[in-house]
Enzyme design. Structure first.
Site, short mmCIF file in Angstrom:
data_model
loop_
_atom_site.label_atom_id
_atom_site.label_comp_id
_atom_site.label_asym_id
_atom_site.label_seq_id
_atom_site.Cartn_x
_atom_site.Cartn_y
_atom_site.Cartn_z
N HIS A 20 10.97 208.02 32.81
CA HIS A 20 10.50 207.05 33.80
C HIS A 20 11.31 207.09 35.10
O HIS A 20 11.62 206.05 35.69
CB HIS A 20 10.52 205.65 33.21
N HIS A 51 3.88 199.38 33.16
CA HIS A 51 4.36 199.54 31.78
C HIS A 51 4.34 198.22 31.02
O HIS A 51 5.30 197.88 30.33
CB HIS A 51 5.77 200.13 31.80
N GLU A 55 -0.52 203.00 29.16
CA GLU A 55 0.01 203.39 30.47
C GLU A 55 -0.87 204.46 31.10
O GLU A 55 -0.84 205.61 30.69
CB GLU A 55 1.44 203.90 30.32
#
Length: 373
Positions: free
Chosen positions: A126, A200, A338
């Site tokens: 991420h 998220h 996601e």
């Protein structure tokens, strides 16, 4: 080469009264370094509300009704901004620069190698340990009316977390009286870079964070998924779901096959944590997933223009994190959908490109529709 792609988040709910939408700006605590955090709450005429804070442009709360009309918060998170900063769990956050995992924390672009910080085994997750979820975003504008909205912006410096190019990003949340809550991302860059943005949020449609999601019925509109290796990096394969525990083309309970010890993919991820290739043409809004929760009757329908959606079942929650309700978040107490480009695309030439170059930039969105049965 100019590049535009799709993969943010939008949430569609239910409302009735015209022109009743409000957008309320308020403090949301102070970080240990003295930084003030704000939050904006969007509310429509039916009392559906979404609270988004400046830290990470994070969806901190989402209140929706169940089949009896009782309203609950259906996203996991914390009561204070400092808790979000202290824990790398990404609850509700805007994730970037590159959502999901980048193999061995590096990629090559135009013949030059870029090294990223490691924060997930040998890989980058991420965007690194201080990705967009840990950054303070600015509130550019807030407005109520038929479509209440808030615009957040963030400028990511050239070289931040190892990524090239100064990146200017906006995240705009809308809530209107047709009960559509939409999160729209836009970005421009000063030089070629790679980019993959997503929201998220962990959903628990029961509204009871002590209840796991194993009984939720899930449909995924995906004939293929991208398998991973032992470090959860994509192998590059696009594997058919037919005949596997990843076949959600018809509804299945999350828990029906999640503990299938015979499937290596399930063992690698400790459950579901794979990217599913959404059927249909990427770049067009199309059905991606449906989730229904049997006790509350709440349903969630996801449409996406992104190439993929990461279906994650909260496998790494371990009961040590205390959430908004004071409940310790145990394994499988939330699920994520996601919308995204494929994991590790900068290192996988056979995957859709995530290249972004100077010019008009990118724009992305997704739609979640909440209802009841």
């Amino acid at each position: 080469m100019k590049y535009a792609f799709f993969g943010a988040a939008a949430f569609v709910l239910c409302a009735t009264a015209a022109n009743a939408g409000t957008a309320t700006r308020a403090p949301f605590g102070t970080l240990t370094d003295g930084t003030k955090v704000e939050a904006v709450t969007l509310t429509n005429g039916a009392g559906v509300s979404a609270r988004i804070m400046t830290l990470g442009a994070t969806l901190q709360s989402l209140i929706v009704p169940d089949k009896t009309g009782h309203k609950d918060d259906v996203v996991l998170g914390y009561d204070s901004a400092q808790e979000y900063l202290a824990h790398p769990d990404y609850f509700g956050a805007s994730v970037g620069r590159y959502a999901n995992r980048t193999a061995k924390a590096r990629f090559t672009l135009d013949g030059k190698s870029y090294t990223l910080p490691v924060n997930d085994g040998p890989n980058t997750l991420h965007g690194g340990p201080k990705g967009f979820d840990k950054r303070m975003w600015k509130i550019d504008s807030v407005s109520g009316g038929p479509e209440a909205k808030v615009v957040f912006s963030y400028v990511s410096a050239d070289g931040e977390q190892g990524f090239p190019g100064e990146l200017k990003v906006t995240a705009t949340y809308f809530l209107n009286e047709q009960n559509e809550l939409k999160l729209e991302y836009r970005a421009t860059t000063s030089k070629p870079t790679v980019l993959n943005l997503t929201n998220h949020s962990y959903f628990n449609l029961s509204g009871n964070d002590a209840r796991d999601v194993m009984g939720n019925m899930v449909t995924l509109h995906a004939e293929r998924f991208t398998p991973v290796d032992a470090t959860l990096i994509s192998t590059g394969e696009r594997r058919a779901v037919a005949g596997t525990v990843f076949d959600f083309r018809t509804p299945h309970r999350v828990g029906d096959r999640i503990r299938d010890a015979h499937d290596q993919q399930i063992r690698y991820a400790r459950g579901y944590d794979q990217n599913f290739i959404v059927d249909g043409a990427a770049g067009t809004l199309r059905p991606a997933a449906v989730v229904s929760e049997p006790v509350s009757g709440r349903t969630l329908e996801l449409s996406a223009s992104a190439p993929g959606v990461q279906f994650y079942t909260g496998n790494f929650l371990d009961g040590t994190l205390k959430g908004k309700t004071g409940v310790l978040y145990a394994k499988n107490t939330g699920l994520c959908l996601e919308t995204q480009h494929f994991p590790d695309s900068p290192n996988q030439r056979q995957f859709p490109s995530t290249l972004l170059v100077p010019g008009p930039g990118m724009h992305s969105e997704t739609v979640f529709t909440f209802g009841v049965r």
